[in-house]
Design a protein around this motif. Structure first.
Motif, mmCIF file in Angstrom:
data_model
loop_
_atom_site.group_PDB
_atom_site.id
_atom_site.type_symbol
_atom_site.label_atom_id
_atom_site.label_comp_id
_atom_site.label_asym_id
_atom_site.label_seq_id
_atom_site.Cartn_x
_atom_site.Cartn_y
_atom_site.Cartn_z
ATOM 1 N N ASP A 267 7.554 14.744 0.311
ATOM 2 C CA ASP A 267 7.001 16.072 0.672
ATOM 3 C C ASP A 267 7.311 16.362 1.995
ATOM 4 O OD1 ASP A 267 3.949 16.101 -1.224
ATOM 5 O OD2 ASP A 267 5.849 16.234 -1.819
ATOM 6 N N ALA A 268 7.440 15.426 2.884
ATOM 7 C CA ALA A 268 7.795 15.390 4.426
ATOM 8 C C ALA A 268 9.098 15.705 4.438
ATOM 9 C CB ALA A 268 7.138 14.128 5.017
ATOM 10 N N ASN A 269 10.134 15.151 3.574
ATOM 11 C CA ASN A 269 11.568 14.939 3.625
ATOM 12 C C ASN A 269 12.054 15.556 2.299
ATOM 13 O OD1 ASN A 269 11.807 13.345 6.278
ATOM 14 N ND2 ASN A 269 10.935 12.016 4.853
ATOM 15 N N PRO A 270 12.058 16.700 2.157
ATOM 16 C CA PRO A 270 12.504 17.336 0.711
ATOM 17 C C PRO A 270 14.029 17.383 0.812
ATOM 18 C CG PRO A 270 12.018 19.240 1.969
ATOM 19 C CD PRO A 270 11.437 17.866 3.139
ATOM 20 N N PRO A 271 14.730 16.797 -0.373
ATOM 21 C CA PRO A 271 16.209 16.689 -0.562
ATOM 22 C C PRO A 271 16.868 17.983 -0.116
ATOM 23 C CG PRO A 271 15.309 16.555 -2.554
ATOM 24 C CD PRO A 271 14.021 16.496 -1.743
ATOM 25 N N ALA B 186 2.781 6.830 -1.459
ATOM 26 C CA ALA B 186 3.624 6.749 -0.175
ATOM 27 C C ALA B 186 4.872 7.530 -0.347
ATOM 28 C CB ALA B 186 4.009 5.176 0.132
ATOM 29 N N ILE B 187 5.438 7.249 -1.734
ATOM 30 C CA ILE B 187 6.829 7.746 -2.061
ATOM 31 C C ILE B 187 6.572 9.452 -2.006
ATOM 32 C CG2 ILE B 187 8.405 8.113 -3.897
ATOM 33 C CD1 ILE B 187 8.372 5.062 -4.516
ATOM 34 N N VAL B 188 5.669 9.894 -2.753
ATOM 35 C CA VAL B 188 5.406 11.163 -2.816
ATOM 36 C C VAL B 188 5.088 12.016 -1.561
ATOM 37 C CG1 VAL B 188 3.653 12.943 -3.716
ATOM 38 C CG2 VAL B 188 4.278 11.357 -5.181
ATOM 39 N N TRP C 94 -0.967 -4.272 2.134
ATOM 40 C CA TRP C 94 0.277 -4.023 1.322
ATOM 41 C C TRP C 94 1.554 -4.605 2.138
ATOM 42 C CZ3 TRP C 94 2.875 -1.034 4.400
ATOM 43 C CH2 TRP C 94 2.248 -0.154 4.959
ATOM 44 N N SER C 95 1.330 -4.944 3.392
ATOM 45 C CA SER C 95 2.589 -4.967 4.095
ATOM 46 C C SER C 95 3.274 -6.362 4.162
ATOM 47 C CB SER C 95 2.285 -4.900 5.782
ATOM 48 O OG SER C 95 3.347 -5.494 6.517
ATOM 49 N N PRO C 96 4.445 -6.491 3.565
ATOM 50 C CA PRO C 96 5.127 -7.696 3.544
ATOM 51 C C PRO C 96 5.075 -8.776 4.935
ATOM 52 C CG PRO C 96 6.681 -5.829 2.949
ATOM 53 C CD PRO C 96 5.334 -5.261 3.407
ATOM 54 N N PHE C 97 5.347 -7.886 5.947
ATOM 55 C CA PHE C 97 5.313 -8.394 7.407
ATOM 56 C C PHE C 97 3.970 -9.233 7.646
ATOM 57 C CE2 PHE C 97 9.429 -7.026 7.718
ATOM 58 C CZ PHE C 97 9.695 -5.958 6.988
ATOM 59 N N ALA C 98 2.958 -8.389 7.381
ATOM 60 C CA ALA C 98 1.415 -9.019 7.593
ATOM 61 C C ALA C 98 1.452 -10.376 6.946
ATOM 62 C CB ALA C 98 0.628 -7.857 7.285
ATOM 63 N N MET C 99 2.066 -10.199 5.658
ATOM 64 C CA MET C 99 1.883 -11.268 4.767
ATOM 65 C C MET C 99 2.415 -12.546 5.352
ATOM 66 S SD MET C 99 2.984 -11.385 0.528
ATOM 67 C CE MET C 99 3.093 -9.729 0.489
ATOM 68 N N LYS D 225 14.265 -1.123 0.980
ATOM 69 C CA LYS D 225 13.465 0.194 1.507
ATOM 70 C C LYS D 225 14.244 1.474 1.045
ATOM 71 C CE LYS D 225 11.764 1.603 5.514
ATOM 72 N NZ LYS D 225 11.423 1.428 6.954
ATOM 73 N N GLY D 226 15.507 1.462 1.144
ATOM 74 C CA GLY D 226 16.292 2.584 0.602
ATOM 75 C C GLY D 226 16.198 2.660 -0.776
ATOM 76 N N ILE D 227 16.069 1.892 -1.712
ATOM 77 C CA ILE D 227 15.891 1.899 -3.099
ATOM 78 C C ILE D 227 14.702 2.390 -3.397
ATOM 79 C CG2 ILE D 227 16.250 0.983 -5.305
ATOM 80 C CD1 ILE D 227 17.953 -1.405 -4.156
ATOM 81 N N LEU D 228 13.563 1.893 -2.811
ATOM 82 C CA LEU D 228 12.323 2.209 -3.167
ATOM 83 C C LEU D 228 11.885 3.768 -2.583
ATOM 84 C CD1 LEU D 228 9.576 1.558 -4.428
ATOM 85 C CD2 LEU D 228 8.864 0.562 -2.215
ATOM 86 N N PHE D 229 12.319 3.972 -1.363
ATOM 87 C CA PHE D 229 11.754 5.427 -0.972
ATOM 88 C C PHE D 229 12.815 6.410 -0.847
ATOM 89 C CE2 PHE D 229 7.605 4.253 0.206
ATOM 90 C CZ PHE D 229 7.546 2.629 0.687
ATOM 91 N N GLY D 230 14.128 6.096 -0.954
ATOM 92 C CA GLY D 230 15.341 7.032 -1.162
ATOM 93 C C GLY D 230 15.185 7.895 -2.077
ATOM 94 N N GLN D 231 16.231 9.135 -1.900
ATOM 95 C CA GLN D 231 16.335 10.079 -2.747
ATOM 96 C C GLN D 231 17.851 10.377 -3.152
ATOM 97 O OE1 GLN D 231 13.452 13.612 -1.893
ATOM 98 N NE2 GLN D 231 13.324 12.611 -0.067
#
Lengths: 234, 233
Positions: free
Chosen positions: B227-231, B221-223, B14-19, B113-119
């Motif tokens: 869970d690790a960083n609740p808003p 991954a988002i979930v 899934w890694s764009p960098f590996a791609m 990244k901020g849009i995909l994973f951000g809150q």
């Protein structure tokens, strides 16, 4: 762009990044004119030559602008291919040089800034430790790149020497202004010895920023922020 | 290291960098073994080969590790010198390619990244505006680099195509999850057409993850991240 077209470097004396193209041009014995920018009031030339970042340095070769200090250094190496090489020719050594230049370029500036921004002794101590840890890794990088020789680039200064060496004046200035030890023989002996050699290199001597001048400059900024003139120029 | 020595690539599907590394190896028709790493339990080989960053991708050529995705692409271009070239030979065109690849990594990818994973809706909206603005600049760059040809690299896919194209699946997933358009027909028509050509290129279509598969993975991954960083309330 021909080797003989006019060359300009747009920069500012306080910027470590600006030192990089200047050292590279010196290695290649290229004549250039230096345009000193006032970063508080950027010139039309700068804004037009670097519309994406609006930052220094910019190399203007003939009428073509090149931006981003390490991209500029590579460009100089290729455009003036008859001079001494800045990057190694062997692909693996080249990749190694790119790796270490990228490492110090990405890790060092935020870590160094964090020391000044740290609030309280504990936070400052932690920030200094993080910065020193990066230098310890760089010591390992030096051993890998130099293979027992004087510089990261071997017998002569090269890409990584330029990338890292450009930070030396600010490292020493920070040690004085922020009262901390960053580059010292007990911790990174090889880098301390390398620093002496780097500073003496003919391509570096004329463009290495004076530590005392940077200290004065740093204090003037701190005084502005605190609104109190605690330090006066000598 | 000889062209014929064994080549391994440590990465994830899934890694764009590996791609990036995989596309470059494909362009040069280099056979390689792909090692799909579990990043929650990194292999000894990965930790030893990239002791500084402990990240993928790592290219292992013979017994020598090369790290950092764009450095790996340049290394591949330097070692396997047969056509097509990945980086331009003209120094100015090369500097332009290096500039835009660095821009994508430093300015554009953090916004994506901020849009995909951000809150936080406000923060996200700001990042979306930033990302779209950046893409308008990239559209201009495409015009200058391609000089009327199908790719940033000209007739063939090159360094900037690889640097940017690796993000396309992630862009689609981000657009889907947030109901937005990043690659917009109205604002970046050339990039929209370029994206289609890129994805169909033989060096790419075997290694670009399917949008559905990546969406499923991203959701998990988002979930986990939430869970690790609740808003903070």
């Amino acid at each position: 762009m021909g080797e003989s077209s006019e060359v300009k470097v747009v920069g500012a004396w306080t910027s470590p990044f600006v030192m990089r193209p200047r050292i590279a041009l010196n290695i290649k014995n290229v004549n250039y004119s230096f345009v000193e920018e006032n970063l508080a009031k950027k010139s039309e030339l700068l804004l037009k030559s670097n519309p994406v970042y609006k930052k220094v340095p910019v190399l203007i070769h003939g009428d073509k602008p090149i931006c981003e200090s390490l991209v500029i250094v590579e460009y100089i190496d290729e455009a003036w291919s008859s001079g001494p090489s800045i990057l190694p020719s062997d692909p693996y050594d080249r990749a190694t040089a790119h790796f270490w230049a990228t490492y110090i370029n990405e890790k060092w500036p935020p870590a160094a800034q964090a020391i000044g921004l740290a609030k309280g002794e504990e936070a400052k101590k932690a920030a200094v430790e993080s910065a020193r840890a990066i230098l310890a890794v760089m010591e390992g990088g030096f051993k890998q790149c130099s293979k027992g020789k004087a510089f990261f680039g071997g017998d002569r200064i090269g890409y990584v020497d330029i990338a890292f060496g450009s930070f030396l004046a600010w490292i020493r200035a920070r040690e004085i202004v922020l009262d901390c030890k960053l580059l010292e023989p007990a911790h990174t002996p090889e880098l301390v010895k390398w620093e002496v050699r780097f500073r003496q290199d003919p391509a570096v001597v004329g463009v290495m920023t004076d530590t005392d001048k940077l200290v004065e400059f740093a204090w003037s900024i701190i005084d502005k922020i605190r609104n109190v003139p605690t330090h006066l120029p000598k | 290291m000889a062209e014929s020595s064994e080549v391994k690539l440590l990465g994830t599907w899934w890694s764009p960098f590996a791609m990036r590394s995989r596309i470059a190896l494909n362009i040069k028709h280099v056979n390689y073994a792909f090692v799909d790493e579990n990043l929650l339990s990194k292999s000894e080989l990965l930790l030893k080969s990239n002791s500084v960053h402990k990240k993928i991708p790592v290219l292992i050529h013979g017994d020598k590790p090369v790290c950092e995705s764009l450095i790996i692409v340049q290394y591949i271009d330097d070692v396997w010198t047969s056509d097509p070239s990945i980086l331009p030979s003209d120094p100015y065109d090369r500097a332009t390619a290096l500039f835009w690849a660095a821009y994508l990594d430093e300015k554009w990818f953090p916004a994506l990244k901020g849009i995909l994973f951000g809150q936080g809706e406000d923060a996200k909206k700001a990042l979306v505006d930033q990302a779209v603005e950046a893409l308008v600049l990239v559209e201009e760059a495409f015009g200058k680099c391609s000089k009327g040809k199908p790719f940033f690299g000209g007739d063939q896919i090159g360094y900037v195509d690889i640097a940017f194209g690796c993000f396309l699946a992630m862009i689609r997933v981000t657009e889907k999850f947030n109901d937005i358009k990043l690659l917009d027909q109205a604002k970046t028509p050339e990039l929209v057409k370029w994206a289609e050509r890129f994805c169909q290129h033989p060096a790419v279509n075997g290694v670009m993850p399917e949008t559905e598969e990546l969406a499923e993975y991203a959701e998990i991954a988002i979930v986990k991240m939430r869970d690790a960083n609740p808003p903070k309330s």
